[in-house]
Design an enzyme around this catalytic site. Structure first.
Site, short mmCIF file in Angstrom:
data_model
loop_
_atom_site.label_atom_id
_atom_site.label_comp_id
_atom_site.label_asym_id
_atom_site.label_seq_id
_atom_site.Cartn_x
_atom_site.Cartn_y
_atom_site.Cartn_z
CE1 TYR A 53 -1.48 4.16 9.21
CE2 TYR A 53 -0.19 2.92 7.60
CZ TYR A 53 -1.33 3.06 8.38
OH TYR A 53 -2.31 2.10 8.33
CE LYS A 110 4.00 3.88 13.61
NZ LYS A 110 3.89 3.29 12.31
CG HIS A 118 -2.11 -0.87 1.10
ND1 HIS A 118 -3.22 -0.76 1.90
CD2 HIS A 118 -2.37 -1.88 0.23
CE1 HIS A 118 -4.12 -1.66 1.54
NE2 HIS A 118 -3.61 -2.36 0.54
#
Length: 391
Positions: free
Chosen positions: A385, A297, A72
């Site tokens: 991210y 995370k 992604h």
């Protein structure tokens, strides 16, 4: 039984550490309290940061991930019926993430460990870590109906929040930092192709929603619900209706519905145990820290921990210097606290607190619009991210 590194826990952290040590010619033994089938089917995280992907490939365990995982290059933020895509490679110099479930990572690592690595004992319950401050720490464990002792040079606790490793550190040497959130996630797995090709994070006045996936045919979706919610209290159609409301856009986007195969509720909390080392006992993963799942995370932090330990032990073998081992806790905690900060920011950005005021609602929307209109703010999100450096 005797080994260089005793590893408690055969989750992704413990299994990856065993693989990294094997590749470096360092022996280890892994003790796992559950059976193999349980480890290979438990549902956990599904987003791998760029650094985690690179580590798995370098460790020789990335083949199936690269074939079956879904790369992604961004996520979508939704708020006020608007859509904004965050382009990771454009903002980070080429970084992305991989959707590949933790269960699959564990399957790959278990297969390699059994084929090539040292002992991996399932249904081996660690009872206690003893002598952590000595040069020969021990793990007392029960396996096949009898107690045994694993003598080690080092013990690494990858056994989660409730494991014995963290409890072996005396209270007078520990500090705990924690935050509990007044809401949870209702998560579902559904046999339906994802309704979008990337993850969608939606902020809505009724609460947060997340559209994720496990594969091109299986969707993973979440709803913010009150703390203490019973997953069984939500009917399937009620879940789909609420998801549709929270993901609604002004451009006619639609949500695909399908058969729900599982429901679960995940509490939301942040937790850090300092230090992450006591003598020759080292903590890794959930044994040392927990983050709310909003920032994806948890698994990635665990990978950072075991990479740091493995590199430090290899450095000792090559140079005789304990400098990097001595710095293990400090090194890991720098990354841990950045991840805690990022996860906290994402959680407070997207979830509506039960007692939120109109002022706080407007500030939330202002923060989201700042990300949508400022490359600097958008870059900060993208860098967080896709992952903080492993060194």
């Amino acid at each position: 039984m005797r080994t260089t590194v005793g590893i408690i826990g055969a989750g992704p952290a413990g299994l990856l550490l065993a693989r990294l040590l094997h590749n470096a010619g360092i022996d280890s033994v892994v003790l796992e309290s559950r059976d193999r089938a349980y480890v290979e089917r438990r549902q956990r995280a599904g987003i791998l940061e760029q650094g985690t992907v690179d580590v798995l490939r370098a460790a020789g365990v990335g083949g199936r991930m690269d074939r079956e995982g879904l790369r992604h290059d961004g996520i979508e933020l939704r708020f006020a019926r608007e859509r904004h895509r965050v382009d990771f490679p454009a903002l980070t110099g080429g970084s992305s993430v991989m959707v590949y479930a933790q269960t699959e990572v564990c399957k790959d690592l278990i297969a390699l460990q059994i084929e090539e690595g040292g002992p991996l004992l399932f249904e081996a319950e660690a009872l206690a870590v003893e002598g952590a401050e000595s040069e020969r720490p021990r793990v007392r464990f029960r396996h096949e109906g009898r107690e045994d002792v694993l003598e080690c040079d080092y013990v690494v606790g990858c056994d989660g929040f409730w494991g014995v490793a963290r409890r072996a550190i005396p209270a007078e040497h520990s500090r705990v930092f924690e935050r509990m959130y007044p809401f949870s996630w209702l998560g579902i797995l559904a046999d339906v192709p994802p309704s979008h090709d990337e993850l969608v994070y939606a902020r809505h006045d009724r609460g947060f929603a997340l559209l994720s996936m496990r594969s091109s045919a299986v969707s993973r979706l979440y709803l913010q619900v009150p703390e203490g919610t019973d997953a069984g209290s939500w009917a399937d159609e009620e879940i789909w209706d609420e998801l549709e409301r929270r993901f609604e856009t002004a451009d006619g986007w639609s949500l695909k519905r399908g058969g729900i195969t599982s429901k679960s509720v995940t509490p939301m909390r942040s937790h850090v145990h300092e230090p992450m080392r006591h003598g020759r006992l080292f903590l890794a993963g959930d044994a040392a820290h927990i983050v709310p799942p909003t920032g994806a995370k948890g698994l990635n932090l665990a990978v950072g921990d075991v990479v740091t330990f493995a590199r430090a032990l290899v450095h000792l073998e090559e140079t005789g210097s304990v400098e990097r081992l001595d710095a293990y806790s400090e090194t890991c905690l720098r990354r841990v606290w950045q991840a805690e900060r990022f996860s906290y920011d994402m959680t407070t950005l997207l979830h509506r607190a039960p007692d939120a005021t109109p002022f706080e609602d407007r500030v939330q929307l202002a923060r989201l619009r700042r990300i949508a209109t400022s490359r600097a703010a958008e870059t900060d999100l993208a860098e967080g991210y896709t992952g903080f450096p492993l060194d």
